[in-house]
Write a protein that holds these residues in place. Structure first.
Motif, PDB file in Angstrom:
ATOM      1  N   THR A   1     -89.607  -6.587  -6.078  1.00  0.00           N
ATOM      2  CA  THR A   1     -89.664  -6.062  -4.716  1.00  0.00           C
ATOM      3  C   THR A   1     -88.683  -4.905  -4.552  1.00  0.00           C
ATOM      4  O   THR A   1     -87.503  -5.030  -4.880  1.00  0.00           O
ATOM      5  N   ARG A   2     -89.199  -3.788  -4.063  1.00  0.00           N
ATOM      6  CA  ARG A   2     -88.367  -2.630  -3.763  1.00  0.00           C
ATOM      7  C   ARG A   2     -88.321  -2.418  -2.257  1.00  0.00           C
ATOM      8  O   ARG A   2     -89.351  -2.406  -1.595  1.00  0.00           O
TER       9      ARG A   2
ATOM     10  N   ASP B   1     -87.334 -12.404  -2.321  1.00  0.00           N
ATOM     11  CA  ASP B   1     -88.116 -11.656  -1.338  1.00  0.00           C
ATOM     12  C   ASP B   1     -87.220 -11.014  -0.287  1.00  0.00           C
ATOM     13  O   ASP B   1     -86.077 -11.438  -0.074  1.00  0.00           O
ATOM     14  N   SER B   2     -87.782 -10.019   0.368  1.00  0.00           N
ATOM     15  CA  SER B   2     -87.051  -9.299   1.418  1.00  0.00           C
ATOM     16  C   SER B   2     -86.857 -10.158   2.657  1.00  0.00           C
ATOM     17  O   SER B   2     -87.737 -10.934   3.036  1.00  0.00           O
TER      18      SER B   2
ATOM     19  N   LEU C   1     -80.275  -7.865   3.201  1.00  0.00           N
ATOM     20  CA  LEU C   1     -81.626  -7.503   2.777  1.00  0.00           C
ATOM     21  C   LEU C   1     -82.363  -8.680   2.163  1.00  0.00           C
ATOM     22  O   LEU C   1     -83.581  -8.800   2.299  1.00  0.00           O
ATOM     23  N   ALA C   2     -81.647  -9.534   1.444  1.00  0.00           N
ATOM     24  CA  ALA C   2     -82.280 -10.643   0.733  1.00  0.00           C
ATOM     25  C   ALA C   2     -81.219 -11.644   0.316  1.00  0.00           C
ATOM     26  O   ALA C   2     -80.016 -11.351   0.325  1.00  0.00           O
TER      27      ALA C   2
ATOM     28  N   GLY D   1     -90.357 -16.291   0.397  1.00  0.00           N
ATOM     29  CA  GLY D   1     -90.991 -16.672   1.645  1.00  0.00           C
ATOM     30  C   GLY D   1     -91.179 -15.468   2.532  1.00  0.00           C
ATOM     31  O   GLY D   1     -90.215 -14.758   2.823  1.00  0.00           O
ATOM     32  N   LEU D   2     -92.396 -15.231   2.960  1.00  0.00           N
ATOM     33  CA  LEU D   2     -92.705 -14.086   3.799  1.00  0.00           C
ATOM     34  C   LEU D   2     -92.171 -14.289   5.205  1.00  0.00           C
ATOM     35  O   LEU D   2     -92.123 -15.411   5.717  1.00  0.00           O
ATOM     36  N   ILE D   3     -91.756 -13.204   5.838  1.00  0.00           N
ATOM     37  CA  ILE D   3     -91.361 -13.251   7.239  1.00  0.00           C
ATOM     38  C   ILE D   3     -92.216 -12.270   8.023  1.00  0.00           C
ATOM     39  O   ILE D   3     -92.784 -11.344   7.451  1.00  0.00           O
ATOM     40  N   GLU D   4     -92.322 -12.494   9.291  1.00  0.00           N
ATOM     41  CA  GLU D   4     -93.154 -11.635  10.125  1.00  0.00           C
ATOM     42  C   GLU D   4     -92.347 -11.168  11.322  1.00  0.00           C
ATOM     43  O   GLU D   4     -91.442 -11.840  11.807  1.00  0.00           O
TER      44      GLU D   4
END
Length: 250
Positions: free
Chosen positions: A114-115, A220-221, A236-237, A243-246
């Motif tokens: 992940t960038r 993950d970010s 940042l992480a 785990g995705l965040i929204e």
């Protein structure tokens, strides 16, 4: 006494103060002030001198160097730059950060990670900071073009500097300082072999630019596209956390 809460400078009370001006920028600000005064008082050209005097204040503001309060958890990756998160995606690390360095030092693998890309406008603080504590393993400068740093291909075509930091546990984090349309100089404060703390100043980019952060595998970010981040403070992480965040723009 023991147990007392202190501010980030070891004082008992937190208070606001004017940010310092980094030495790298003082010469530019002073030069602008001297030129402005010369136009006003020596040549009588106030129509040039007064705007230049106002512009000199902008130069000092650009090179401001405020203190930051760095999160102390060892697994956190903090932002190396002030600015706007404009890109988050899976990409392979830069070739310069992969494989061995010719002296036995091992770099990152070629597997995508992940960038997170952070765009700094001319109004942001441009002092860059280390995202983690560790040892600087590589500093690789690459000359290039001066495209809009907000473009994805700027990471491969613009003037840039890659930095690889290795933590005590062997985990490596790479980040890249990228010059933009206005930026014309990347100034490093570190060299290979240096030991840095999380949030420590590592360099600056003059006049608008971008910083890319390559997270370790399996991480993950914790920030979102469009989010503003603060160097040395915004997380940042967290290493090893997925785990995705929204989020929703409001």
């Amino acid at each position: 006494m023991a147990g007392d809460l202190l501010d980030n400078r070891g004082r008992g009370d937190a208070e606001w103060g004017w940010p310092a001006i980094h030495p790298e920028g003082r010469k530019f600000g002073v030069a602008a002030v001297v030129a402005a005064l010369a136009f006003i008082f020596l040549f009588g050209w106030g129509f040039i001198g007064w705007p230049l005097l106002v512009a000199s204040l902008g130069v000092f503001a650009f090179f401001r160097d405020p203190e930051r309060v760095v999160p102390q958890s060892q697994d956190l990756i903090v932002s190396p730059a002030d600015g706007l998160v404009t890109l988050i995606g899976e990409v392979a690390p830069p070739p310069e950060m992969q494989g061995t360095d010719g002296f036995g030092g091992q770099g990152l693998s070629s597997a995508p990670v992940t960038r997170i890309s952070i765009f700094m406008s001319v109004f942001d603080v441009h002092i860059n900071r280390s995202p983690v504590a560790g040892t600087v393993r590589r500093v690789v400068y690459i000359p290039g073009r001066f495209m809009n740093a907000d473009l994805d291909k700027a990471s491969e075509e613009n003037e840039r500097q890659h930095i690889l930091i290795e933590r005590n546990d062997g985990i490596q984090i790479a980040f890249t300082q990228i010059a933009g349309l206005v930026a014309r100089r990347i100034v490093p404060f570190i060299k290979p072999g240096d030991t840095v703390a999380a949030g420590q100043r590592v360099g600056l980019i003059r006049f608008g630019s971008r910083v890319d952060v390559y997270l370790p595998a399996g991480t993950d970010s914790k920030v979102l596209l469009g989010q503003r981040v603060i160097a040395g403070e915004t997380v940042l992480a967290e290493i090893g956390k997925q785990g995705l965040i929204e989020g929703v723009n409001q």
